[in-house]
Design an enzyme around this catalytic site. Structure first.
Site, PDB file in Angstrom:
ATOM      1  N   HIS A 192       0.845  -1.203   0.000  1.00 48.89           N
ATOM      2  CA  HIS A 192       0.000   0.000   0.000  1.00 48.89           C
ATOM      3  C   HIS A 192       0.883   1.258   0.000  1.00 48.89           C
ATOM      4  CE1 HIS A 192      -3.596   2.336   1.603  1.00 48.89           C
ATOM      5  NE2 HIS A 192      -2.602   3.122   2.008  1.00 48.89           N
ATOM      6  N   GLU A 193       1.895   1.297   0.859  1.00 47.91           N
ATOM      7  CA  GLU A 193       2.742   2.498   0.964  1.00 47.91           C
ATOM      8  C   GLU A 193       3.566   2.708  -0.308  1.00 47.91           C
ATOM      9  OE1 GLU A 193       1.876   4.434   3.093  1.00 47.91           O
ATOM     10  OE2 GLU A 193       0.839   3.066   4.432  1.00 47.91           O
ATOM     11  N   ASP A 243      -9.151   9.707  -9.134  1.00 47.61           N
ATOM     12  CA  ASP A 243      -9.337  10.102 -10.538  1.00 47.61           C
ATOM     13  C   ASP A 243      -9.200  11.624 -10.635  1.00 47.61           C
ATOM     14  OD1 ASP A 243      -9.801  10.103 -13.206  1.00 47.61           O
ATOM     15  OD2 ASP A 243     -11.896   9.475 -13.101  1.00 47.61           O
ATOM     16  N   VAL A 288      -6.797   7.695 -12.211  1.00 48.65           N
ATOM     17  CA  VAL A 288      -7.092   6.263 -12.253  1.00 48.65           C
ATOM     18  C   VAL A 288      -8.592   6.105 -12.526  1.00 48.65           C
ATOM     19  CG1 VAL A 288      -7.174   4.141 -10.891  1.00 48.65           C
ATOM     20  CG2 VAL A 288      -5.193   5.670 -10.713  1.00 48.65           C
ATOM     21  N   THR A 339     -10.978   2.399 -10.987  1.00 49.97           N
ATOM     22  CA  THR A 339     -11.415   2.104  -9.614  1.00 49.97           C
ATOM     23  C   THR A 339     -12.676   2.935  -9.380  1.00 49.97           C
ATOM     24  OG1 THR A 339     -10.084   3.900  -8.667  1.00 49.97           O
ATOM     25  CG2 THR A 339      -9.062   1.728  -8.755  1.00 49.97           C
TER      26      THR A 339
HETATM   27 ZN   LIG Z   1      -2.506   5.074   2.438  1.00 55.00          ZN
END
Ligand SMILES: [Zn+2]
Length: 450
Positions: free
Chosen positions: A243-244, A272, A279, A282
């Protein structure tokens, strides 16, 4: 029956209070803070994001090759945890586990594939084709395991007020390696925040510390780096590092981080936009989903037809995305992959072309250089007496002193934590003390001036 209802209500209240207090990842808070501290960081961030978006548009559908990123893992541990594998001084096995998970997640070879717990978005799941390998040479070109271990008197680091203290020698941490050549990952004990929340990790978006580059990289709490050893407690799927790095390579959270005037969560397509890298694949989603994701998970918090994304029906929330906060996540999308590859070919291009050698075996090598945290040699220059202090309790040390011609003038075998050598009978000049242990070797130049 009444008792049962009360229990259920209490459970719900507890969950809500956790949701309010817990900030699983501190990135958004810290990026905003760095922009407030120096507005040039915001300008850098936006320039980078714009260039990145251009690259993504031009290269989205092109064939790509696997990019290798050299990483340096800095273990900043409590001084009472001097033995490797004890407490915050996490084992090499835990570091190896964390790197294995990271590489599985970025190559879509994580155990959830090919049959994820739900396949709602399976066709959007991407092999990002970025791999992470321990650095095998340091900034000076010397061999390294890519892992440093630094002892600190600090028990914890507050992620709000001491968010970068672990990144500096003079604030109880460890200076990072050149961020243009290495991805620095600091692993330490992050404090539970005063509000009671737990931060598992954080990083900085590309450019958000362009004017404070020593902060660049990521921080992961030692109990959430990998899944074994100190990280084997419950509630950890090992994806915090993944995630990071998503943030570090330009991704925002998939859930909306905005609220209305009354503080209530609203719908938005958080990733987005300019910062988020546009993006499209998603869905918009409101607020944070903390639960697990399985075949029957059916959150749908926002109507996707209200947003300009690639969905032409109202789809479920993508709670399985690595950039969500769900308790089990397993995928990046094609657009997220494009943004991250754009960052590696743009702002972080120097990392892609780093001169550092790498060790992609997945195993932490054997350290052949003992650093100042393991053995202390002083005073230097000396009038004759030299003290050698063993700080990590090696079984024994072989000590050889050579003159400038390489001739051995003194030897000693030490089994104590402190040894005194006397060079006062020798001529003034330069000498070399070579200390060999099972953990490695160190050669120190000594100046003798009587
Ligand atoms: Zn985060």
């Amino acid at each position: 029956m009444l008792k049962r209802s009360i229990t259920i209500i209490l459970l719900i209240i507890t969950q809500i209070s956790i949701a309010q207090n817990t900030r699983k990842c501190n990135t958004t808070f810290l990026v905003n803070q760095s922009i407030t501290e120096d507005s040039r960081n915001l300008i850098a961030m936006e320039e980078i994001a714009n260039k990145n978006n251009k690259w993504v548009d031009e290269n989205r559908n092109k064939e790509k090759t696997v990019i290798t990123v050299p990483i340096a893992v800095h273990i900043v541990h409590k001084n009472t945890h001097s033995n490797i594998g004890s407490g915050t001084n996490i084992s090499n096995a835990q570091i190896e586990d964390a790197i294995r998970i990271l590489n599985e997640d970025f190559s879509k070879t994580n155990p959830e594939f090919p049959n994820p717990p739900r396949n709602t978005f399976s066709n959007l799941a991407a092999d990002v084709q970025i791999q992470f390998c321990l650095a095998a040479t340091d900034e000076n070109g010397n061999p390294t395991t890519g892992v440093t271990r630094t002892s600190t008197t600090k028990s914890t680091f507050d992620p709000d007020t001491e968010a970068n203290d672990m990144k500096r020698n003079n604030t109880g941490g460890k200076d990072g390696w050149d961020p243009e050549e290495y991805l620095n990952i600091w692993v330490c004990n992050l404090a539970v925040s005063p509000s009671g929340g737990m931060t598992l990790g954080y990083s900085y978006l590309p450019g958000s510390v362009a004017w404070q580059m020593w902060k660049d990289g990521l921080v992961v709490d030692f109990q959430f780096f990998g899944t074994v050893g100190a990280a084997s407690g419950g509630g950890n799927d090992g994806s915090t590092t993944t995630h990071e790095i998503g943030h570090y390579l330009g991704l925002m959270h998939t859930f909306c981080e905005s609220a209305d005037n009354n503080g209530n969560p609203i719908c938005c397509d958080n990733d987005d936009n300019n910062w988020g890298g546009y993006v499209d694949d998603t869905p918009a989603s409101k607020d944070i989903y903390w639960g697990s994701v399985n075949a029957s998970t059916n959150n749908n918090t926002c109507n996707d037809l209200s947003y300009s994304n690639s969905f032409n029906t109202n789809v479920l929330d993508m709670d399985e995305n690595f950039m969500a906060y769900s308790s089990d996540v397993w995928m990046f999308t094609h657009d997220q992959s494009a943004v991250m590859n754009g960052t590696m070919n743009g702002y972080r291009n120097s990392l892609k072309n780093s001169p550092a050698s790498v060790n992609c075996s997945g195993a932490v090598g054997i350290d052949n250089v003992l650093d100042n945290n393991q053995i202390r040699i002083y005073p230097n220059p000396t009038k004759g007496k030299i003290l050698i202090q063993n700080l990590t309790n090696f079984q024994s040390e072989n000590i050889v002193v050579r003159n400038i011609l390489g001739e051995i003038i003194l030897t000693n075998q030490n089994t104590n934590s402190l040894l005194s050598l006397d060079l006062s009978l020798f001529e003034n000049g330069v000498y070399f003390i070579e200390i060999s242990t099972a953990n490695g070797k160190r050669i120190e130049k000594i100046i003798l001036t009587k």
